[in-house]
Design an enzyme around this catalytic site. Structure first.
Site: not given
Length: 320
Positions: A74, A118, A143
């Protein structure tokens, strides 16, 4: 456990398989993600030129100290596109309150336009994952995991929410085939908040007739056999067999599993949820694993971040 269909269904699809000679067209996530990243790089360059060096900002918040391949990919993609990405690591000893404080601090930082927490959270303390992901500002929830964004997606407000990255990447791969979703029978295996459920919603609002299958589905091969478009996110190695498929189906495999393989240096190989060799004999289009959905997930995270920055600029201009 997913149950198997009757022997008669197996014989029927096996007969169909015998009549198919050509192999499926591979849908390359690696190639498609490269096209997406190039487009986003141009978008970021335009923003920098128009708004005095402005750059989209992304924060990846992690609770643990070890390295993470997904985070590295990422950060690498962000740097390539021109996104200012920052990796915040909290120790495993961090409490839930400390994690929430970090999230709220990023929420209040106008230089950050995207925040991802995360998962899983590797903490010595018990964490309420839903509480933490819902604390992320819906305007920075790139997300797409917060209740606000999930709710908007479920209502069909696609232009006013962030779509979870893996399902969004799957839709982009389906678009690459040229197959219209409207009017097709789509089957989604899996109902997770991250993949299955939002995938169902996306297909539905793109006018497909959608069937969701899960661990309690009794006639899985029969359901799969009806699918013009099949998306699999069950987390079971090579569960879907090629003989189950409708000839010519679009098959999107979201699975990432490891099987023992002495021929590999690591002693294992990566496979999807679909048995690739047999599916390749019947599907019209098929994603590989690796190199299929995985690269698209990262690309869509970058797209959501750039989109968030664009929305920020529009709001700033409106205030002026």
């Amino acid at each position: 456990m997913f149950s198997l269909a009757s022997r008669s269904l197996r014989l029927s699809v096996a007969g169909c398989q015998a009549s198919r000679c050509s192999l499926a067209t591979v849908i390359s996530g690696s190639k498609t993600s490269k096209l997406v990243r190039e487009r986003l790089k141009n978008d970021v360059e335009k923003m920098r030129n128009q708004f005095s060096g402005f750059r989209p900002g992304l924060v990846v918040l992690q609770v643990r100290h070890d390295s993470n391949l997904y985070i590295s990919s990422k950060l690498k993609a962000a740097a390539e596109i021109g996104i200012e990405a920052k990796h915040i690591r909290l120790p495993s000893s961090a409490t839930q309150e400390e994690v929430l404080q970090s999230v709220m601090a990023v929420n209040q930082n106008p230089a950050v336009h995207g925040l991802i927490v995360q998962l899983p959270l590797d903490s010595a303390h018990k964490m309420d994952t839903d509480l933490i992901t819902n604390t992320v500002s819906s305007d920075k929830d790139v997300d797409g995991l917060s209740c606000i964004n999930a709710g908007k997606l479920s209502r069909g407000d696609l232009s006013d929410c962030f779509i979870p990255c893996t399902p969004n990447g799957c839709m982009e791969l389906i678009r690459q085939t040229g197959v219209s979703v409207a009017g097709k029978h789509a089957v989604v295996i899996g109902r997770s908040k991250i993949v299955g459920a939002p995938m169902r919603d996306l297909l539905l609002w793109r006018h497909a007739t959608v069937t969701t299958c899960h661990s309690k589905t009794q006639d899985l091969p029969e359901q799969v056999g009806r699918a013009d478009i099949l998306v699999v996110g069950a987390g079971r190695a090579e569960m879907v067999r090629g003989e189950w498929l409708k000839v010519g189906a679009v098959v999107i495999d979201c699975g990432i599993n490891h099987l023992p393989d002495e021929t590999k240096a690591s002693g294992k190989r990566v496979v999807g949820d679909v048995h690739y060799a047999s599916a390749n004999q019947r599907a019209g289009f098929l994603t590989p694993v690796p190199g299929g959905v995985g690269p698209m997930t990262v690309a869509m995270l970058m797209e959501n971040t750039v989109q968030s920055a664009q929305r920020f600029l529009l709001r700033s201009q409106s205030l002026r």
